[in-house]
Design a protein around this motif. Structure first.
Motif, PDB file in Angstrom:
ATOM      1  N   GLY A   1       0.727  -1.111   0.011  1.00 59.18           N
ATOM      2  CA  GLY A   1       0.066  -0.099   0.023  1.00 59.18           C
ATOM      3  C   GLY A   1       0.902   1.401  -0.040  1.00 59.18           C
ATOM      4  N   GLU A   2       2.192   1.327  -0.273  1.00 61.60           N
ATOM      5  CA  GLU A   2       2.976   2.496  -0.116  1.00 61.60           C
ATOM      6  C   GLU A   2       3.596   2.467  -1.430  1.00 61.60           C
ATOM      7  OE1 GLU A   2       3.518   4.566   2.295  1.00 61.60           O
ATOM      8  OE2 GLU A   2       2.000   3.271   3.617  1.00 61.60           O
ATOM      9  N   ALA A   3       3.973   3.909  -1.921  1.00 62.16           N
ATOM     10  CA  ALA A   3       4.528   4.005  -2.970  1.00 62.16           C
ATOM     11  C   ALA A   3       6.070   4.496  -2.864  1.00 62.16           C
ATOM     12  CB  ALA A   3       3.822   5.047  -3.944  1.00 62.16           C
ATOM     13  N   TYR A   4       6.887   4.127  -4.005  1.00 62.33           N
ATOM     14  CA  TYR A   4       8.388   4.309  -3.785  1.00 62.33           C
ATOM     15  C   TYR A   4       8.707   4.783  -5.402  1.00 62.33           C
ATOM     16  CZ  TYR A   4       7.658   1.962   0.443  1.00 62.33           C
ATOM     17  OH  TYR A   4       7.173   1.673   1.692  1.00 62.33           O
ATOM     18  N   LEU A   5       9.748   5.480  -5.318  1.00 63.87           N
ATOM     19  CA  LEU A   5      10.585   5.714  -6.662  1.00 63.87           C
ATOM     20  C   LEU A   5      11.876   5.234  -6.750  1.00 63.87           C
ATOM     21  CD1 LEU A   5       9.402   9.576  -7.190  1.00 63.87           C
ATOM     22  CD2 LEU A   5       8.570   7.580  -8.332  1.00 63.87           C
ATOM     23  N   VAL A   6      12.365   4.666  -7.729  1.00 67.60           N
ATOM     24  CA  VAL A   6      13.612   4.209  -8.020  1.00 67.60           C
ATOM     25  C   VAL A   6      14.866   5.552  -8.047  1.00 67.60           C
ATOM     26  CG1 VAL A   6      15.347   3.140  -9.585  1.00 67.60           C
ATOM     27  CG2 VAL A   6      12.863   2.255  -9.193  1.00 67.60           C
TER      28      VAL A   6
ATOM     29  N   ALA B   1      18.418  -2.019  -7.007  1.00 62.61           N
ATOM     30  CA  ALA B   1      18.007  -0.540  -6.691  1.00 62.61           C
ATOM     31  C   ALA B   1      17.724  -0.301  -5.434  1.00 62.61           C
ATOM     32  CB  ALA B   1      16.826  -0.493  -7.580  1.00 62.61           C
ATOM     33  N   VAL B   2      18.128   1.202  -5.428  1.00 65.19           N
ATOM     34  CA  VAL B   2      17.768   2.004  -4.278  1.00 65.19           C
ATOM     35  C   VAL B   2      16.532   2.589  -4.440  1.00 65.19           C
ATOM     36  CG1 VAL B   2      18.645   3.606  -2.388  1.00 65.19           C
ATOM     37  CG2 VAL B   2      20.222   2.092  -3.508  1.00 65.19           C
ATOM     38  N   LEU B   3      15.415   2.440  -3.385  1.00 60.60           N
ATOM     39  CA  LEU B   3      14.208   3.358  -3.379  1.00 60.60           C
ATOM     40  C   LEU B   3      14.073   4.218  -2.497  1.00 60.60           C
ATOM     41  CD1 LEU B   3      12.060  -0.100  -3.520  1.00 60.60           C
ATOM     42  CD2 LEU B   3      13.098   1.368  -5.448  1.00 60.60           C
ATOM     43  N   ARG B   4      13.201   5.486  -2.903  1.00 60.28           N
ATOM     44  CA  ARG B   4      12.880   6.459  -1.747  1.00 60.28           C
ATOM     45  C   ARG B   4      11.593   6.509  -1.891  1.00 60.28           C
ATOM     46  NH1 ARG B   4      11.819  11.127  -4.300  1.00 60.28           N
ATOM     47  NH2 ARG B   4      12.587  11.308  -6.443  1.00 60.28           N
ATOM     48  N   PRO B   5      10.703   7.135  -0.538  1.00 56.77           N
ATOM     49  CA  PRO B   5       9.196   7.004  -0.559  1.00 56.77           C
ATOM     50  C   PRO B   5       9.027   8.066  -1.676  1.00 56.77           C
ATOM     51  CG  PRO B   5      10.018   7.343   1.628  1.00 56.77           C
ATOM     52  CD  PRO B   5      11.300   7.267   0.506  1.00 56.77           C
ATOM     53  N   ALA B   6       7.820   7.708  -2.411  1.00 51.92           N
ATOM     54  CA  ALA B   6       7.405   8.790  -3.538  1.00 51.92           C
ATOM     55  C   ALA B   6       6.583   9.814  -2.601  1.00 51.92           C
ATOM     56  CB  ALA B   6       6.227   8.008  -4.228  1.00 51.92           C
ATOM     57  N   ARG B   7       6.219  11.113  -3.076  1.00 53.78           N
ATOM     58  CA  ARG B   7       5.617  11.762  -2.289  1.00 53.78           C
ATOM     59  C   ARG B   7       4.159  12.036  -2.587  1.00 53.78           C
ATOM     60  NH1 ARG B   7       8.803  17.491  -1.793  1.00 53.78           N
ATOM     61  NH2 ARG B   7      10.557  16.638  -0.964  1.00 53.78           N
ATOM     62  N   GLU B   8       3.846  11.370  -3.786  1.00 54.96           N
ATOM     63  CA  GLU B   8       2.386  11.174  -4.141  1.00 54.96           C
ATOM     64  C   GLU B   8       2.324   9.563  -4.712  1.00 54.96           C
ATOM     65  OE1 GLU B   8       1.585  13.625  -7.483  1.00 54.96           O
ATOM     66  OE2 GLU B   8       2.060  15.505  -6.174  1.00 54.96           O
ATOM     67  N   ALA B   9       1.045   9.249  -4.324  1.00 53.01           N
ATOM     68  CA  ALA B   9       0.929   7.700  -4.867  1.00 53.01           C
ATOM     69  C   ALA B   9       0.967   7.496  -6.134  1.00 53.01           C
ATOM     70  CB  ALA B   9      -0.750   7.300  -4.274  1.00 53.01           C
TER      71      ALA B   9
END
Length: 108
Positions: free
Chosen positions: A76-81, A98-106
């Motif tokens: 249920g969470e969104a991340y960006l590469v 890959a290293v992921l970071r939290p996405a600001r928007e879904a």
């Protein structure tokens, strides 16, 4: 070796949805938060607001390429590469790292 790694992903990985430039794809991958040694909070204030410093390590199947900016969602969470690379073993592509970071928007 590649088939052994794919079998391990199927058995022990988690369901992850990848969203690149094309259609969303469901894969099995390992995703784990990278633990930091520092005692700072996960969000740090900058001139532009708070920056979320949490990062996740992704290890996924060789056949699903990743690049910076692709979206990944799970639990249920969104991340960006943030960064990604193909990993080779004996001249054969083994998997994607890959290293992921939290996405600001879904992700859509």
């Amino acid at each position: 070796m590649t088939e052994q790694f794919a079998r391990i992903l199927r058995q022990y990985g988690r369901d992850v949805q990848l969203q690149g430039s094309g259609e969303a794809v469901q894969v099995r991958a390992f995703v784990q938060q990278i633990q930091r040694q520092e005692t700072r909070s996960p969000a740090e204030e900058t001139n532009f607001g708070a920056a979320d410093l949490r990062r996740w390590l992704y290890i996924g199947p060789a056949e699903q390429a990743l690049r910076a900016g692709d979206g990944i969602s799970f639990d249920g969470e969104a991340y960006l590469v943030q960064t990604a690379a193909a990993i080779y073993a004996g001249g054969e592509k083994s998997h994607w790292w890959a290293v992921l970071r939290p996405a600001r928007e879904a992700l859509a």
